[in-house]
Every structure is written in structure tokens, then in C-alpha cells.
Design a protein around this motif. Structure first.
Motif, PDB file in Angstrom:
ATOM      1  N   PHE A   1      -4.362  49.353  12.816  1.00 15.20           N
ATOM      2  CA  PHE A   1      -4.372  50.406  12.552  1.00 15.20           C
ATOM      3  C   PHE A   1      -3.228  51.402  13.980  1.00 15.20           C
ATOM      4  N   PHE A   2      -3.545  51.357  14.752  1.00 18.28           N
ATOM      5  CA  PHE A   2      -3.340  52.660  16.232  1.00 18.28           C
ATOM      6  C   PHE A   2      -2.577  51.153  17.197  1.00 18.28           C
ATOM      7  N   GLU A   3      -3.008  50.065  16.995  1.00 18.35           N
ATOM      8  CA  GLU A   3      -2.321  49.549  18.123  1.00 18.35           C
ATOM      9  C   GLU A   3      -1.267  48.901  17.328  1.00 18.35           C
ATOM     10  N   HIS A   4      -0.618  48.677  16.575  1.00 15.13           N
ATOM     11  CA  HIS A   4      -0.005  48.206  16.117  1.00 15.13           C
ATOM     12  C   HIS A   4       1.594  49.297  15.402  1.00 15.13           C
ATOM     13  N   SER A   5       0.923  50.683  15.520  1.00 12.37           N
ATOM     14  CA  SER A   5       1.737  51.915  15.029  1.00 12.37           C
ATOM     15  C   SER A   5       2.161  52.422  16.838  1.00 12.37           C
ATOM     16  N   THR A   6       1.533  51.671  17.764  1.00 10.28           N
ATOM     17  CA  THR A   6       1.997  51.370  19.138  1.00 10.28           C
ATOM     18  C   THR A   6       3.404  51.360  19.752  1.00 10.28           C
ATOM     19  N   PRO A   7       4.687  51.589  19.722  1.00 12.82           N
ATOM     20  CA  PRO A   7       5.717  50.540  20.282  1.00 12.82           C
ATOM     21  C   PRO A   7       5.379  49.975  21.390  1.00 12.82           C
ATOM     22  N   VAL A   8       5.919  49.107  21.398  1.00 15.46           N
ATOM     23  CA  VAL A   8       5.589  48.951  22.697  1.00 15.46           C
ATOM     24  C   VAL A   8       7.065  48.688  23.891  1.00 15.46           C
ATOM     25  N   ASP A   9       6.298  49.399  25.059  1.00 13.81           N
ATOM     26  CA  ASP A   9       7.543  50.121  26.065  1.00 13.81           C
ATOM     27  C   ASP A   9       8.392  48.394  26.630  1.00 13.81           C
ATOM     28  N   LYS A  10       9.392  47.817  26.596  1.00  9.35           N
ATOM     29  CA  LYS A  10       8.965  46.596  27.386  1.00  9.35           C
ATOM     30  C   LYS A  10       9.262  46.736  29.375  1.00  9.35           C
ATOM     31  N   ASN A  11       9.879  47.955  29.601  1.00  9.79           N
ATOM     32  CA  ASN A  11       9.567  48.731  31.056  1.00  9.79           C
ATOM     33  C   ASN A  11       9.129  48.854  31.563  1.00  9.79           C
ATOM     34  N   SER A  12       7.441  48.485  30.634  1.00  9.05           N
ATOM     35  CA  SER A  12       6.539  48.712  31.216  1.00  9.05           C
ATOM     36  C   SER A  12       5.526  47.334  31.664  1.00  9.05           C
ATOM     37  N   ASP A  13       6.854  46.603  31.388  1.00  7.92           N
ATOM     38  CA  ASP A  13       6.657  44.892  31.726  1.00  7.92           C
ATOM     39  C   ASP A  13       7.377  44.237  32.342  1.00  7.92           C
ATOM     40  N   PRO A  14       7.311  43.750  33.500  1.00  2.32           N
ATOM     41  CA  PRO A  14       8.304  43.373  34.219  1.00  2.32           C
ATOM     42  C   PRO A  14       9.398  41.769  34.011  1.00  2.32           C
ATOM     43  N   ILE A  15       8.360  41.337  33.156  1.00  2.00           N
ATOM     44  CA  ILE A  15       9.385  39.986  32.873  1.00  2.00           C
ATOM     45  C   ILE A  15       9.785  40.563  31.692  1.00  2.00           C
ATOM     46  N   LEU A  16       9.163  41.164  30.590  1.00  2.30           N
ATOM     47  CA  LEU A  16      10.053  41.412  30.052  1.00  2.30           C
ATOM     48  C   LEU A  16      11.535  42.324  30.131  1.00  2.30           C
TER      49      LEU A  16
END
Length: 723
Positions: A504-519
Motif C-alpha cells: 500500500f505505501f511502497e507502491h504509492s511512493t513515487p520513485v525519484d530517478k535522481n536518487s539512483d545514479p544509474i537511472l
């Protein structure tokens, strides 16, 4: 409320003056265009086709009384007895059902008032009630909803002579009538039919001969007075004319068809089941001087791996699906040196590589003659962008069709995952509670749409269908067997498996690509870059809830809220849903996530509507050999037959595309939704203004993109799972 107060709020919110629009808005029945439609072409049945079925989607709403004054139950000294009676009735009407769809919780009484009252847009007043709602009046008598049959009718007219002169047309009509008659003999009290069956039976089942036959989007005469009204409801995908572009697959995995779809991962180590070589890597344009291991070490390689779908793609199929199958392939993407743009490099259509050797070569020879058949581990060779052009196009189709199917699985699985929330909600949150005006619209139609998609077969021609039917023969689950490479059973099992993946919470939290140097190396990743919605939703929810919850103690002492949270967790079995809330902040997180799931995480792009790349089946049972000189005819043969393409295109309209911007979109509420408490309107104005600003920002960004992406645009996100 005094007239002066109404006028003050109207000016504050920039609400248009009363006039002709308000008069039109008073008409509350379903609205469909009665104006003549105009399609290019002059077929002998044009006049008949112009008067096609008056059936649409999303044009209904109902005028209903406003909410009573709302308050927390512990502070309510006026409606205590009424609340108690309402709770007793609600808990008797709304029940959890665990056996009709094993592995999921569904509503046990879909005919109860709570469910039926929640299935359509419910207005509680007219313009006086202050909602500006982006200037779009979906209560207008001139709004038609989505015309479901219009595209198919236009296609039949455009290809009239091809269809009527096809072999066995009389036998096809007889077959359809026989099917209906046989059902009447077997069960005269209820006669139903899958809504695609007339299309599948009457249109030719041959493969399309050219791109025109594969194009199911309707055309309209631009001189027709209602051209703009019609054409805007049939938006083509922005990449429609570029469907064979090598950049399109990499675009589709960063601008995905569903918000929860995210199978793209960094490729950081060689895999035995995907033996890509440096020589193959260098065949791709732009990588001729590159090095595979160096690119891997620099984090410039990515993989789309459908291994989670392998068992489904090799499961037993229904052989009434015109030969469709799907492949759980592996695709390699890479960023060229000195660039930030993701490129599609190589595709292995299945999970099992084809190795070299005498016996392996013999086996490959016979596969080319007899096909895969029921092989549980069908081998395939790696095809690159530097191989035969049409072999590469076919390989890409094996990826995009699986991408399309994964999107459908994702979409229905979110429906099933969220399904228990409204059961607990209706059981425990009375209409006197402040959560009802806030969440009712976001929960609209979830229960009824889940039931229709899973349990209700097609369209009922006579009689009343049973409350629960076969879960493998609902409107969606039954259609899958006719329109895809999965059987209905495989599709349902895949949906339930995917449902269990969510948190419920994990998949309603937007992913920040800038927090991952590869993405972060990928210059434009729309699925992540455009998603700025949760902070806007949280601000709205925080302001709203604090109108009624003045301390953490108010949260703890709210018995209706307490039971809603407890039942959703324990009885509804919604993974990750909290069983309690002790602070206002925790409650804001929960309610914001509910709204996010019901709107942002419910979006669905129109990839399935694009038969050139997005059908739900790959129509080839033989492996693709990069060394064979394929032609366009071979590529057309992996695309759906004419009848399946038309059926799937028509069917996909039920699930994708809002008919116009801001129609029942995120941030929009029915007229009069908050008229019981004018303190809500300044907060609503901030919410809508923030959404409009984000929408404008994404539109500006789309203007600089090769292909626009609308899945994260507030104006095209549905406010609830009503589709």
C-alpha cells in the motif's frame, strides 16, 4: 448561505456566471450525440452506419441530496442514533466474500444500495455549489461519453467491400445467430453474449494486407460541423506514425502504459540465459565502436526481462484465439557514449537461448518447420538492430505485445488489490463522517467495475444474470481468451499473482530517478520525471482533514475510522494497509495514498489500442531467425487478424483514454460535493490550481519531446477506477 457569501466565493474561485451552461446542466439523464456522424467514404450502408447504437461510456450522472453536516463520531451530538442505525445497515449490506475468486477478497453483495449508489457520478447541486472544476461541465447535455461502437462502425464503412466480399460471410452470420439460439435453448431465462462476438464472427479472420487495414482509428470528414467533438474522443497515440522506430521500445519502457509497471532494471552482470556478445552489441547503430563490458561497468546497460511471465506465456492456451501467443522475452537497452538517450539494442524473444552445436542446429531446423507447439522452454536467438530489418521489427513486436499484456495484467490487478477498501469503507464510514465527501468520488465504481470485469459475461440480451458468474468469463476475463495469447484462467492467475506484489505505501511512493545514479543517466524518464502528484495530493488532504481533526486524540478516538482501518487490514487483506492510525500525520499518509492509488496508480495508456504494436497476441508460433530474409508480409502476419484487431480496438476503449481533458479527472469533484461546508472551497481551489500548474508544466515538456506522454497529466488521470 447568503447570496452575498455565494457571490464572494464565486469571485474567489473564478466561477463562471450563471447562464445557458447551467440550464443545460440540469438535465441529468445519459447524454449521447444524436447529431449525424460523418466518416470518410460513401459505402452503400453509410446511412445505416450513421445511426449506429446509442451506447456510450461515462455520460451518466445522477442528481442526489447533499451530505448532512459532517463531524467526527465522538463529537456528534445530533446524529448519534442515525449514525448507529446506518452502521448496522451498512454492516449487514456490505460483506466480504472469499470464495467466489479464490486468492482475492470481493464484495459479497454488489446489489446493495451503497455499491449501486457509488457506481455513477453523483451531483449534489448546480453551479451555486461553487466547484469551478477547471471550467469543464461534464453534466452538460452536450457531453456524450465515449461512443463504444463508433470506431468499429467507421472501420466497417471504410473497408466495406473487403468485408462483405470476404469468404463465407453468410456462414458467419448464421454462426452468430446459432450461438445465440443455442444459448436460449440451454438457458432460456438468461441470454447473454460477449460484446466482441459480433465483430469476431462477422469480420474476416484473415491477416491484414497492409497498414491501412491494420489501422482501426476512425476517420471523420473535417468539414462536418461536429468534427472536433468526435475526433477528440479518438486520440491517436503520439507515436502512431513512428511505430517502427527503433527508439520506440526504449521510450515505452520509460513512458510506461501503466503507473505501476516498472520492469526496467540495470544490467550489471552477464546472464547465462541471455548470452549477448560484444559482436552482437556492436551491430546496433551507434554502438559500432563501443564495448559491452565497458558499457556494463559504466552503468550504461539496462534490461527489460519478462521472466515473471514465463509460466503464463507457455501455459495451455485456448485454440479459439486465432493462434495468438505471447513471449516472455529479454531486451537489452543501452546509452551510447556521450549521450543520455536510451536505445534498444538486442532482443531475445524467449527466456531460453538457442545455443550452437550439431544437435542444437538440427533442433532449430525442425522448429522452423513445426513451430514451438507446447514447448515449455521455447528457444530463441538474439536479434539485433543490425540484423534483417523485418526480423528486427518482428522481434520488437514480440516485446511490445508482451508489454501491452503486462499493462492489462497490471491494470486489473490494481482493481483486485484495491477492491476490499470500499467494502470496509462502506461498512464503517457513515455519510455523517468527513471522509465521505472527500473519498466517495475517488471510490466511485470500483466495486461494480471489478464485478463486471471479472464475473459478468458480455451483454445480457434477456433475463437477469446471476450475481456472480464464472470468474473466467467476465467482461474482461472472458474477452482475454478471445483476444490474447493467454487463456482466461492464465490471465486471472497472473492478475492474482501480480496483485500480491503490491504494498500500500511502497507502491504509492513515487520513485525519484535522481536518487539512483544509474537511472539518473537517462535524460528523460517520463514515468518518474512527470510524477509530482503526491505532494499536491498530500497538501489537499492535510488541509481538509485538519478542518475536522484538531489533535492526534481526535484520530485515536474516531471509532468509525478505527474500524475502517482494522477491517481493511484484517478482513480485506490489503497488503501494507495499516491497521490503525494514532496521529493526524499518519491519517494524512493513509488517505493521501488511497487517493493516489485510486487515481494516479490507476492510469492506463492507449498502447492496447494500437494494433501495429500493442495487440495482446503475437501471431507466430515459429522462432524468429535473424539470418532469414523476412519481408513486410511476415511482419503483418505476426499482427492480429482483422476481426481480432477490430474487436480488441473496440474493447480497449472501455479501459483507456478520457474523452476530454479534465473530464472526471483528478482534482475534479461533482457539483455540490462540499456544499455542506464552505470552508472546504478555498482548499479545493489551491488543490485544483496546483494540479493545473503541473498539467501545464507537463504539456510544455511534452512539446519538447519527440512523443508526448499523458499518463501523469492530472487532466487525463481518472479521479477513481471508474474505467
Amino acid at each position: 448561505m447568503s447570496d452575498n457569501k455565494i457571490e464572494e466565493l464565486r469571485k474567489l474561485l473564478n466561477v463562471p456566471e450563471k447562464g445557458a451552461e447551467e440550464a443545460a446542466a440540469q438535465q441529468r439523464s445519459a447524454r449521447f450525440f444524436n447529431k449525424p456522424r460523418c466518416h470518410d467514404g460513401l459505402s452503400p450502408i453509410a446511412q445505416l452506419l450513421q445511426g449506429g447504437p446509442e451506447v456510450g461510456l461515462g455520460g451518466d450522472e445522477k442528481l442526489t441530496p447533499g451530505y448532512p453536516p459532517v463531524s467526527l463520531p465522538q463529537h456528534d451530538t445530533v446524529s448519534t442514533d442515525a449514525r448507529a442505525r446506518a452502521l448496522v445497515k451498512a454492516r449487514g449490506d456490505n460483506t466480504y466474500e472469499y470464495l467466489e475468486l479464490p486468492g482475492a477478497v470481493v464484495h459479497g453483495n454488489v446489489t446493495c444500495d451503497d455499491v449501486q449508489n457509488a457506481k455513477i457520478w453523483r451531483h449534489r447541486g448546480a453551479l451555486d455549489e461553487l466547484e469551478y472544476n477547471f471550467g469543464v461541465d461534464d453534466a452538460s447535455e452536450y457531453f456524450s461519453g465515449v461512443r463504444l461502437f463508433e470506431g468499429t462502425i467507421a472501420y466497417i464503412e471504410k473497408n466495406f467491400w473487403t468485408i462483405v466480399t470476404s469468404e463465407g460471410i453468410a456462414a458467419k452470420i448464421s454462426k452468430l445467430l446459432t450461438a445465440v439460439y443455442s444459448q436460449w435453448v440451454d438457458s432460456p431465462e438468461v441470454i447473454s453474449i460477449e460484446i466482441m462476438d459480433p465483430i469476431l464472427v462477422l469480420l474476416p479472420s484473415r491477416k491484414c494486407n497492409n497498414l491501412q487495414e491494420l489501422d482501426f482509428y476512425p476517420t471523420f470528414c473535417t468539414t462536418h460541423p461536429y468534427y472536433e467533438d468526435r475526433i477528440k474522443q479518438w486520440p491517436r497515440a503520439p507515436y502512431d506514425r513512428d511505430h517502427q522506430s527503433d527508439d520506440l521500445v526504449s521510450w515505452l519502457v520509460t513512458a510506461t502504459p501503466t503507473p505501476v509497471f516498472n520492469y526496467l532494471k540495470p544490467f550489471t552482470a552477464h546472464q547465462s540465459n541471455f548470452p549477448i556478445t560484444n559482436e552482437q552489441f556492436r551491430r546496433a547503430p551507434g554502438f559500432e565502436l563501443d564495448d559491452l563490458d565497458q558499457a556494463m561497468a559504466q552503468g550504461r546497460l539496462f534490461l527489460l526481462d519478462f521472466k515473471d511471465f514465463h509460466k503464463e506465456t507457455v501455459a495451455a492456451r485456448n485454440w479459439d484465439n486465432w493462434g495468438a501467443r505471447l513471449h516472455a522475452g529479454i531486451t537489452l537497452f543501452a546509452i551510447p557514449q556521450g549521450s543520455k538517450q536510451l536505445k534498444t539494442v538486442a532482443i531475445q524473444p524467449t527466456q531460453t537461448p538457442q545455443h550452437s552445436g550439431f544437435w542444437e542446429d538440427i533442433g532449430w531446423f525442425f522448429l522452423g518447420i513445426f513451430g514451438y507447439g507446447g514447448n515449455k522452454n521455447p528457444p530463441s536467438k538474439i536479434i539485433t538492430a543490425g540484423d534483417n530489418y523485418w526480423a528486427w521489427q518482428m522481434a520488437k513486436s514480440s516485446v511490445t505485445t508482451m508489454l501491452s499484456m503486462a499493462g492489462v495484467v497490471d491494470h486489473l490487478s490494481t482493481h483486485v488489490y484495491l477492491g476490499p477498501i470500499p467494502i470496509a469503507y462502506f461498512r464503517n464510514i457513515t455519510e455523517y463522517h468527513p471522509l465521505r465527501p472527500l473519498l466517495d468520488t475517488h471510490l466511485m465504481a470500483l466495486v461494480t467495475n471489478n464485478h463486471t470485469g471479472i464475473f459478468e459475461v458480455g451483454a445480457t440480451l434477456a433475463g437477469q444474470p446471476a450475481t456472480y458468474g464464472n470468474p473466467f468469463n467476465g467482461l474482461l476475463t472472458g474477452a482475454i481468451e478471445r483476444l490474447s495469447g493467454f487463456s482466461s484462467e492464465t490471465f486471472v492467475m497472473s492478475t492474482l499473482r501480480r496483485k500480491n506484489h503490491y504494498h500500500f505505501f511502497e507502491h504509492s511512493t513515487p520513485v525519484d530517478k535522481n536518487s539512483d545514479p544509474i537511472l539518473a543517466q537517462i535524460d528523460d524518464y517520463p514515468q518518474h520525471d512527470d510524477n509530482k502528484l503526491m505532494p499536491i495530493i498530500r497538501e489537499w488532504v492535510d488541509g481538509y482533514l485538519r478542518l475536522y481533526y484538531h489533535s492526534d486524540a481526535d484520530v485515536v478516538n474516531d471509532e468509525e475510522l478505527k474500524m475502517f482501518l482494522y477491517e481493511t487490514n484484517h478482513f480485506g487483506q490489503v497488503k501494507g494497509f495499516p491497521s490503525r492510525a494514532d496521529t493526524i500525520e499518519e491519517l494524512v499518509n493513509i488517505v493521501s495514498s488511497i487517493i493516489y492509488w485510486m487515481s494516479v496508480n490507476h492510469g492506463f495508456a492507449s498502447l492496447v489500442s494500437n494494433m501495429k504494436i500493442g495487440s495482446l497476441g503475437f501471431y507466430r508460433d515459429h522462432p524468429i531467425d535473424p539470418n532469414v530474409g523476412y519481408t513486410e508480409r511476415d511482419w503483418l502476419n505476426v499482427c492480429p487478424p482483422m476481426n481480432v484487431g477490430a474487436g480488441l480496438f473496440f474493447f480497449s476503449r472501455i479501459f483507456t483514454d478520457l474523452p476530454e481533458d479534465w473530464h472526471r479527472s483528478l482534482g475534479k469533484y461533482p457539483k455540490g460535493q462540499f456544499k455542506h461546508d464552505p470552508n472546504v472551497y478555498p482548499l479545493l481551489d489551491v488543490f485544483q490550481t496546483s494540479l493545473k500548474a503541473l498539467d501545464d508544466e507537463i504539456r510544455e515538456k511534452n512539446g519538447r519531446r519527440r512523443w508526448s506522454y499523458d499518463l501523469r497529466m492530472p487532466s487525463t488521470i481518472t479521479v477513481s477506477p471508474w474505467n
